[in-house]
Design a protein around this motif. Sequence first.
Motif, short mmCIF file in Angstrom:
data_model
loop_
_atom_site.label_atom_id
_atom_site.label_comp_id
_atom_site.label_asym_id
_atom_site.label_seq_id
_atom_site.Cartn_x
_atom_site.Cartn_y
_atom_site.Cartn_z
N ASN A 199 -7.43 0.63 -11.83
CA ASN A 199 -7.89 0.47 -13.33
C ASN A 199 -9.70 0.29 -13.24
O ASN A 199 -10.54 1.42 -13.76
CB ASN A 199 -7.95 -0.64 -13.95
N PHE A 200 -9.78 -0.35 -11.94
CA PHE A 200 -11.40 -0.78 -11.92
C PHE A 200 -12.02 0.56 -11.09
O PHE A 200 -13.23 0.94 -11.94
CB PHE A 200 -11.89 -2.03 -11.70
N VAL A 201 -11.33 1.03 -10.40
CA VAL A 201 -11.78 2.16 -9.23
C VAL A 201 -11.92 3.43 -10.60
O VAL A 201 -13.33 3.92 -10.89
CB VAL A 201 -10.82 2.61 -8.71
N PHE A 211 -3.89 8.15 -12.01
CA PHE A 211 -3.69 7.25 -11.91
C PHE A 211 -2.38 6.66 -12.31
O PHE A 211 -2.07 5.38 -11.42
CB PHE A 211 -4.21 6.94 -12.97
N LEU A 212 -1.44 7.42 -12.70
CA LEU A 212 -0.29 7.35 -13.71
C LEU A 212 0.81 7.41 -12.14
O LEU A 212 1.66 6.11 -11.73
CB LEU A 212 0.07 7.84 -14.60
N PHE A 213 0.59 7.97 -10.95
CA PHE A 213 1.04 7.69 -9.60
C PHE A 213 0.60 6.49 -8.55
O PHE A 213 1.31 5.49 -8.67
CB PHE A 213 0.39 8.67 -8.62
N LEU A 214 -0.16 6.09 -9.02
CA LEU A 214 -0.83 4.50 -7.77
C LEU A 214 -0.24 3.25 -9.48
O LEU A 214 0.19 2.78 -8.55
CB LEU A 214 -2.15 4.69 -8.25
N TYR A 270 2.44 4.06 -11.42
CA TYR A 270 3.97 3.71 -10.89
C TYR A 270 4.62 2.67 -10.00
O TYR A 270 5.01 2.19 -9.70
CB TYR A 270 3.96 5.16 -11.69
N ARG A 271 3.90 3.16 -8.80
CA ARG A 271 3.91 2.39 -7.19
C ARG A 271 3.60 1.46 -7.39
O ARG A 271 4.75 0.33 -7.00
CB ARG A 271 2.83 3.22 -6.37
N GLU A 272 2.14 0.72 -8.07
CA GLU A 272 2.83 -0.95 -8.48
C GLU A 272 3.36 -1.77 -9.55
O GLU A 272 4.22 -2.91 -9.32
CB GLU A 272 1.22 -1.22 -9.01
N ILE A 273 4.43 -1.06 -10.21
CA ILE A 273 5.33 -1.18 -10.87
C ILE A 273 6.26 -1.67 -9.91
O ILE A 273 6.95 -2.04 -10.62
CB ILE A 273 5.28 -0.74 -12.58
N GLU A 274 6.95 -0.08 -9.69
CA GLU A 274 7.84 -0.09 -8.45
C GLU A 274 7.67 -1.11 -7.76
O GLU A 274 8.85 -2.06 -7.25
CB GLU A 274 8.02 1.14 -8.24
N HIS A 275 6.91 -1.69 -6.83
CA HIS A 275 7.06 -2.50 -6.28
C HIS A 275 6.26 -4.03 -6.79
O HIS A 275 7.65 -4.53 -5.41
CB HIS A 275 5.68 -2.23 -4.99
#
Lengths: 446, 347
Positions: free
Chosen positions: A62-64, A425-428, A430-435
């Motif tokens: 989010n910061f980026v 953003f949503l893709f990144l 999603y990956r963190e939530i998935e992880h």
Amino acid sequence: MDSALVVDRLQFAFTITYHYLFPQLTMGLALLILVLKTVAIRTGDDRYNDSARFWARIFGINFVFGVVTGIPMEFQFGTNWAAFSRYAGGVIGQTLAMEGMFAFFLESAFLGLFLFGERRLGPRGHWVAAFLVFLGSWLSGYFIVVTDAWMQHPVAHQVMPDGSVQLSSFAALLGNPWGLWQYAHTMSGAAITGSVVMASVGAFYVLSGRAAEHGRLFLKVGVIAGLAFSILQLFPTGDRQGKMVAEYQPVTLAAMEAVFTTGPGVPLVIIGQPNMSDRSMDNAISVPNMLSFLTYRRWDATVQGLDAFPTDTWPDNVPLLYYAYHIMVGLGTIMIAILVVSTLLLLRGKLATSRWMLWMLMLMLPFPYIANTAGWLTAEIGRQPWLVYGLMRTSNGISPEVSAGNGLFTLLGFMGMYTILTILFLFLIYREIEHGPAKPAPSVAY
Amino acid sequence: MATAFFVIVAFMLIVYSVLDGFDLGVGAIHWLVGHTREERRVVISAIGPVWDGNEVWLIAAGGTLYFAFPALYASSFSGFYLPLTMVLWLLMLRGISIEVRSHVNDPLWHGLYDFVFTLSGALLTIFLGAALGNVIRGVPLNADGYFFEPLWTNFRITGRVGILDWYTLLIGLMSFVTLANHGAHWLALKTEEPLRERARRLGARLWWLVAILTVVGFFATVWVRPIILESYLTPGWGWLIPVVALGGLGGMALFGARQKDLAAFISSSLYIAGMLGGVAFGMYPTLLPATTDPAYSLTVANSATGAYGLRVGLIWWIFSALLVIGYFCYVYWMFRHRVNVAAGASH
């Protein structure tokens, strides 16, 4: 209306609205991560450290996006609002420059250490890095809100021979009473976004059974913090903000509530549609005498309607202002209700098993974003037709040499670019939530 | 007091050029130094922890310019509307490419962001150089202090000028070569073999171009705006600034050949600071010359805000600048080691 004015307004509104989707979460999360890290140090409970690391990764992404979408904001004052900048730059430039010097440098210096330096700094050193990032982001919020507050309620200035304004009191600029309450209200709103997102992701983890243990922890922290800040949002911060509007921008208050006619015992409209041609309210569902009471604490108090003010001082889009304001208040009320019930369930130890409540919390994710956006729309549309309240009209602030076509070209460019950024953003995320929060970080720093 | 802010803003823009200059330069030579996917990761990790802070110098310089010289901010930003918006888009792409690349471990993903990183870095060096060229050449300011320049007209420096002409393109090229060279010195300082060797070789080759362009750029600038040379002919300390630039140019060659990477990088920084400082000194007290009527030029005197604002501004600015110096010393100290292929994360 001149079309360059429309394009310049739309571009600023679009880019700032999109930008603020990110800082409201990072400012809120910065506080909550600090809470998680404090608990982790106090109790030695590793789940709090895992959680802090997980949310730091969400924070980092989010910061980026907040940084890159923030760059166009300062520049647009010059590119699209040159006449305004020439007029007011000597005053609002102060706080914008201070944001860079005091807040952005601080954040940028300690962000990397906060995101990737935990092993190197140790628990206490890392807590300090987290604190400095929190401090930087909340300072940044202060300088921006105080800049906006000057446009809402211009203090501490004097007019120069060439017609522009210059600063006359540094302390009065930074201590603008409008700014102090607006800051409290804004930051509380950001904390709600952070809390609700945390509770929502927690509900998702519990419902899906993926990381139920961490999910319960997110629920606990998110729901309690969310309730505390959503009450602060209503009282005292929202209440005092409303009183400021009533005192300094009475015409704005009349337009927010779409009160067309001055009179005693004015009702509070809960749902309705302002009808600008008849100057009346269509399909109104209202509480009798309530607006009089809320504003003046007397049931039969006279409230000034729009008819008490010259039409050229009315906010130029009353229905939009009315909708934005009512959406903010309505969603705020719904969030308080959901969070009160969730907190009661949490205290009885039943929240993690109440699937209907978890569903509600999970689906509540967009609410704080919509409410914060609607709140800013209320403030900025409510300020119209003024760019600097009572001093400079919005129509006089645009760049005289930038044509509507050029403005439209860059507006469409921003829209296209932000569409791509949204997908990324949503893709990144999603990956963190998935992880998930239980496993160590999935990626290296660079 | 306004003169103090002329010095402050010039100082901030010079620090920006030296610091973010190497980030952009690293971008421009990204593919030349890093040949494999892993090597390119190392190249990016050599600026990863510092690029954001370096970029803040631009934002902070913009803010300081805004409150100290509001008329200049209004005029220049609206006049350079399209190119400045493109600079914003490129800055956004540059930031995204650095920060997003590491999130997915996939050759196509890395290839995409390597491409965006190098393209945005290279274009930004040219755009920023061309912007400087415009400030030196002057812009078609009207009586109200505004202008709007087309991207290009007939590439001449008089009459109806555009953003791009032979002179601003020359300065854009000079900026590209100078910052690519600067980036090479940074990589030589921060990486290990085989990247260090490649960066050193690249720096040595680019030096000749930098030297040639310095001479060409000097004569072109004196031709375009003779007042810059005249400022140095009056007695004073001004001649020290070009001496610093020439010393930096010589230092790059000398220390580069002896493989003293830190000294070569500092020389490159002094060269950039000397060149930009030299322009600022030569232009003073003009901030933005008018090509239309010299009377329309924006100067320190006719663009500055009131004395009270400048006075308080100076007080808090000095205080905050001390803090900033502290942060930068700390961050660069934490990041003092070379980055290499073996280590995973750079922190």
